[in-house]
Design a protein around this motif. Structure first.
Motif, PDB file in Angstrom:
ATOM      1  N   ASP A  70     -20.111  22.832   0.874  1.00 21.42           N
ATOM      2  CA  ASP A  70     -21.534  22.646   1.149  1.00 21.42           C
ATOM      3  C   ASP A  70     -21.766  21.925   2.473  1.00 21.42           C
ATOM      4  N   GLU A  71     -20.854  21.023   2.843  1.00 22.18           N
ATOM      5  CA  GLU A  71     -20.975  20.325   4.129  1.00 22.18           C
ATOM      6  C   GLU A  71     -20.687  21.254   5.308  1.00 22.18           C
ATOM      7  N   LEU A  72     -19.898  22.297   5.065  1.00 24.25           N
ATOM      8  CA  LEU A  72     -19.506  23.194   6.151  1.00 24.25           C
ATOM      9  C   LEU A  72     -20.723  23.789   6.851  1.00 24.25           C
ATOM     10  N   LYS A  73     -21.720  24.170   6.073  1.00 20.16           N
ATOM     11  CA  LYS A  73     -22.897  24.823   6.670  1.00 20.16           C
ATOM     12  C   LYS A  73     -23.729  23.854   7.511  1.00 20.16           C
ATOM     13  N   LEU A  74     -23.488  22.551   7.360  1.00 21.90           N
ATOM     14  CA  LEU A  74     -24.185  21.564   8.184  1.00 21.90           C
ATOM     15  C   LEU A  74     -23.453  21.291   9.493  1.00 21.90           C
ATOM     16  N   ARG A  75     -22.212  21.755   9.583  1.00 19.15           N
ATOM     17  CA  ARG A  75     -21.367  21.433  10.745  1.00 19.15           C
ATOM     18  C   ARG A  75     -21.161  22.597  11.703  1.00 19.15           C
ATOM     19  N   ILE A  76     -21.351  23.837  11.243  1.00 16.04           N
ATOM     20  CA  ILE A  76     -21.074  24.987  12.108  1.00 16.04           C
ATOM     21  C   ILE A  76     -22.222  25.989  12.086  1.00 16.04           C
ATOM     22  N   ASP A  77     -22.326  26.763  13.168  1.00 12.07           N
ATOM     23  CA  ASP A  77     -23.320  27.828  13.271  1.00 12.07           C
ATOM     24  C   ASP A  77     -22.723  29.198  12.989  1.00 12.07           C
ATOM     25  N   LEU A  78     -21.410  29.330  13.221  1.00 17.39           N
ATOM     26  CA  LEU A  78     -20.711  30.616  13.080  1.00 17.39           C
ATOM     27  C   LEU A  78     -19.268  30.336  12.700  1.00 17.39           C
ATOM     28  N   ALA A  79     -18.707  31.146  11.822  1.00 17.58           N
ATOM     29  CA  ALA A  79     -17.299  30.993  11.421  1.00 17.58           C
ATOM     30  C   ALA A  79     -16.465  32.111  12.032  1.00 17.58           C
ATOM     31  N   TYR A  80     -15.394  31.736  12.694  1.00 15.57           N
ATOM     32  CA  TYR A  80     -14.401  32.710  13.148  1.00 15.57           C
ATOM     33  C   TYR A  80     -13.234  32.603  12.163  1.00 15.57           C
ATOM     34  N   ILE A  81     -13.109  33.583  11.290  1.00 15.50           N
ATOM     35  CA  ILE A  81     -12.068  33.531  10.257  1.00 15.50           C
ATOM     36  C   ILE A  81     -10.727  33.885  10.888  1.00 15.50           C
ATOM     37  N   ILE A  92     -12.927  37.291  -0.454  1.00 14.87           N
ATOM     38  CA  ILE A  92     -13.203  35.997  -1.085  1.00 14.87           C
ATOM     39  C   ILE A  92     -13.865  35.045  -0.085  1.00 14.87           C
ATOM     40  N   MET A  93     -13.249  34.851   1.087  1.00 11.75           N
ATOM     41  CA  MET A  93     -13.839  33.976   2.095  1.00 11.75           C
ATOM     42  C   MET A  93     -15.188  34.517   2.567  1.00 11.75           C
ATOM     43  N   GLN A  94     -15.276  35.843   2.701  1.00 11.75           N
ATOM     44  CA  GLN A  94     -16.536  36.447   3.116  1.00 11.75           C
ATOM     45  C   GLN A  94     -17.645  36.150   2.087  1.00 11.75           C
ATOM     46  N   GLY A  95     -17.277  36.203   0.803  1.00 12.31           N
ATOM     47  CA  GLY A  95     -18.234  35.882  -0.249  1.00 12.31           C
ATOM     48  C   GLY A  95     -18.701  34.447  -0.182  1.00 12.31           C
ATOM     49  N   VAL A  96     -17.772  33.531   0.073  1.00 16.27           N
ATOM     50  CA  VAL A  96     -18.118  32.107   0.199  1.00 16.27           C
ATOM     51  C   VAL A  96     -19.123  31.899   1.328  1.00 16.27           C
ATOM     52  N   LEU A  97     -18.829  32.507   2.486  1.00 21.02           N
ATOM     53  CA  LEU A  97     -19.699  32.328   3.647  1.00 21.02           C
ATOM     54  C   LEU A  97     -21.063  32.973   3.439  1.00 21.02           C
ATOM     55  N   GLU A  98     -21.089  34.098   2.719  1.00 22.48           N
ATOM     56  CA  GLU A  98     -22.378  34.732   2.399  1.00 22.48           C
ATOM     57  C   GLU A  98     -23.221  33.810   1.522  1.00 22.48           C
ATOM     58  N   VAL A  99     -22.594  33.200   0.529  1.00 22.45           N
ATOM     59  CA  VAL A  99     -23.319  32.279  -0.360  1.00 22.45           C
ATOM     60  C   VAL A  99     -23.872  31.095   0.430  1.00 22.45           C
ATOM     61  N   LEU A 100     -23.074  30.590   1.378  1.00 27.05           N
ATOM     62  CA  LEU A 100     -23.490  29.433   2.162  1.00 27.05           C
ATOM     63  C   LEU A 100     -24.470  29.796   3.275  1.00 27.05           C
ATOM     64  N   GLY A 101     -24.632  31.097   3.548  1.00 28.70           N
ATOM     65  CA  GLY A 101     -25.525  31.519   4.619  1.00 28.70           C
ATOM     66  C   GLY A 101     -24.967  31.281   6.005  1.00 28.70           C
ATOM     67  N   VAL A 105     -17.446  36.204  11.882  1.00 30.72           N
ATOM     68  CA  VAL A 105     -16.931  37.325  12.670  1.00 30.72           C
ATOM     69  C   VAL A 105     -16.090  38.221  11.761  1.00 30.72           C
ATOM     70  N   GLY A 106     -16.357  39.519  11.800  1.00 32.97           N
ATOM     71  CA  GLY A 106     -15.519  40.457  11.057  1.00 32.97           C
ATOM     72  C   GLY A 106     -16.274  41.230  10.003  1.00 32.97           C
ATOM     73  N   SER A 107     -15.509  42.041   9.275  1.00 35.92           N
ATOM     74  CA  SER A 107     -16.092  42.928   8.277  1.00 35.92           C
ATOM     75  C   SER A 107     -16.675  42.153   7.097  1.00 35.92           C
ATOM     76  N   ARG A 108     -17.598  42.800   6.409  1.00 38.57           N
ATOM     77  CA  ARG A 108     -18.270  42.173   5.278  1.00 38.57           C
ATOM     78  C   ARG A 108     -17.407  42.257   4.011  1.00 38.57           C
ATOM     79  N   ILE A 109     -17.997  41.865   2.881  1.00 38.19           N
ATOM     80  CA  ILE A 109     -17.242  41.695   1.642  1.00 38.19           C
ATOM     81  C   ILE A 109     -16.564  42.997   1.202  1.00 38.19           C
ATOM     82  N   PHE A 110     -17.317  44.094   1.165  1.00 40.81           N
ATOM     83  CA  PHE A 110     -16.776  45.335   0.606  1.00 40.81           C
ATOM     84  C   PHE A 110     -15.586  45.845   1.407  1.00 40.81           C
TER      85      PHE A 110
END
Length: 490
Positions: A70-81, A92-101, A105-110
């Motif tokens: 939850d703190e991650l979304k307060l510290r970054i604007d964009l994630a480079y996985i 899995i990571m894509q799902g986490v980032l989608e939930v956090l808004g 960078v990269g392909s979506r969950i599916f």
């Protein structure tokens, strides 16, 4: 970087490269490391260039800032996985980032989940008319109960004979992969394939494809809205090995690679168009690295579509981008820009940069830095690693960098990005052209400073130091006497 999968060391190497090459004039870099237990930390910069994770992991709890998701979304604007394998490339990571808004960078969950499942991806590719190897899926529970006999039966049903390839259903980086030539080797290969996932996953048996192995990266030209397949790389595994394994992928100087691949223009175009079709079929966006074979009758057979690419300094993605004169920094920036453009975030960034540039005004001339690497000693491969590391790290805002490859006869050649990213000094030496050659006297005219990364021999014993002194070129490190003295152990 880091993460919970068996590919965490590869991820750390990729993450370090991305941190090194992100444009700090444009972005603030926040290195986030995940331990295998799942805990997240802001990685202290002094740990970023450790050789491996075990060199610092035990110190994270006491010396790094632990954060929650939850703190991650307060510290970054964009994630480079930069994570690889399970929990990272599989949705899995894509799902986490989608939930956090958090944009990433990269392909979506599916597409991410699909490309980590070697059975599902083959079904969709074959349905789209893209050639894939024959395969048989073996359930882990059935192998544990029935042994090898059930595997042999499945192989016969699917028309697969020896030699064949045995691999995990959902792992990357060639982990758990074996080539099996006879029945007596099969049981060991099955256990090896199941080991990365500790028998939680199923095992795939594939026919072994003969021909030219390749890897082809495709990026997106977001300005034109088009796929941009790069020049494919031909892979020649080390002599005495049967496939391009983990060590050959990630150890410097292993395997032989040719970029572009040594085949006709028609075959290269067929590879590129097939890779674009794979991206469209599987819904891959921003970036793909597609592995496959060109058979003797010039069929393109796809063995592994990937939504990520390893980002070590001499990885396929950088070799192939160098063919269109994209440096590491330009490529990484391009991938981020592609994502920002897709999310409607790029225009505001560019507008802010233009305003900042207008306030600062024009900068003066850049200092010209010649970086010497290679040389005649047995340490030339280490020198190449050092030299390109320096080239990549020198600020393009302050310096004009001149990469200089020194041959075994101490001749000098100016090399470009395409040669700089080659796997070893033998590959660079093989592709040098006379037009790239410069004399030592010319070096003095073209460089204001020489950064010497030659190891051993004349690079460290005072010889090169003497030449640079005579030419009046300032350089890093000790002078002639200290250099000569330190090479004499007595």
């Amino acid at each position: 970087m880091g993460g919970r999968s068996a590919e965490r060391e590869v991820s750390f190497n990729s993450g370090r490269t991305i941190c090194d090459h992100l444009d700090t004039a444009r972005y603030e870099v926040v290195p986030i490391f995940q331990k295998q237990c799942g805990a997240l930390f802001i990685l202290p910069w002094q740990f970023l260039h450790r050789g491996k994770i075990s060199d610092f992991e035990a110190r994270l709890d006491g010396q790094a800032v632990r954060i929650t998701w939850d703190e991650l979304k307060l510290r970054i604007d964009l994630a480079y996985i930069a994570m690889h394998g399970r929990y990272a490339e599989d949705g899995i990571m894509q799902g986490v980032l989608e939930v956090l808004g958090i944009p990433y960078v990269g392909s979506r969950i599916f597409a991410s989940a699909l490309c980590m499942d070697k059975v599902m991806q083959k079904l969709l590719l074959a349905d789209a008319g893209i050639a894939v190897p024959k395969y048989a899926l073996v359930r882990a529970a059935q192998v544990r109960s029935d042994g090898v006999s059930c595997v042999l039966e499945r192989m016969r049903e699917c028309g697969i004979s020896f030699p064949c390839v045995v691999k995990p259903r959902s792992e990357g980086s060639s982990l758990g992969v074996s080539v099996v030539f006879q029945e007596s080797e099969l049981e060991r290969a099955l256990h090896h394939a199941a080991k990365p996932s500790e028998w939680r996953g199923d095992v795939l048996i594939e026919e072994r494809i003969e021909g030219m192995e390749f890897s082809c990266v495709t990026i997106v030209d977001y300005k034109k809205g088009e796929y941009l397949p790069l020049q494919p790389t031909e892979i020649v595994p080390d002599k005495g090995t049967h496939f391009y394994d983990y060590d050959q992928k990630y150890m410097p100087g292993r395997a032989t690679k040719f970029t572009p691949a040594r085949c006709s223009a028609a075959v290269i175009e067929a590879i590129q168009q097939t890779c674009v079709k794979v991206m469209r079929t599987l819904g891959i966006t921003t970036l793909s690295r597609i592995d496959g074979f060109v058979t003797h009758d010039e069929r393109i057979v796809i063995i592994e579509p990937n939504t990520f690419s390893g980002m070590a300094p001499s990885s396929f993605i950088f070799r192939e981008a160098a063919e269109i004169n994209m440096s590491h920094t330009k490529l990484i920036n391009h991938l981020i820009e592609t994502e920002l453009h897709a999310r409607g975030m790029l225009d505001d960034l560019i507008k802010q940069e233009q305003e900042d540039s207008a306030c600062k005004g024009k900068s003066g001339d850049k200092m010209r830095i010649a970086v010497l690497m290679g040389g005649p000693s047995n340490e030339r491969e280490v020198s190449l690693e050092s030299g390109r590391n320096v080239v990549y790290k020198l600020s393009p805002h302050k310096y004009e960098v001149l990469p200089i490859f020194v041959t075994h006869t101490m001749d000098l050649y100016v090399i470009d990005n395409a040669l700089l990213v080659r796997n070893g000094t033998h590959e660079i030496a093989h592709e040098l052209h006379r037009a790239q050659h410069i004399s030592w006297d010319e070096l003095a005219q073209r460089a204001d400073f020489a950064f010497n990364t030659l190891h051993g021999g004349p690079g460290e014993n005072g010889a090169v130091q003497g030449m640079l002194e005579m030419l009046g070129i300032p350089y890093n490190g000790a002078g002639v006497l200290a250099s000569a003295l330190c090479m004499d152990k007595y």
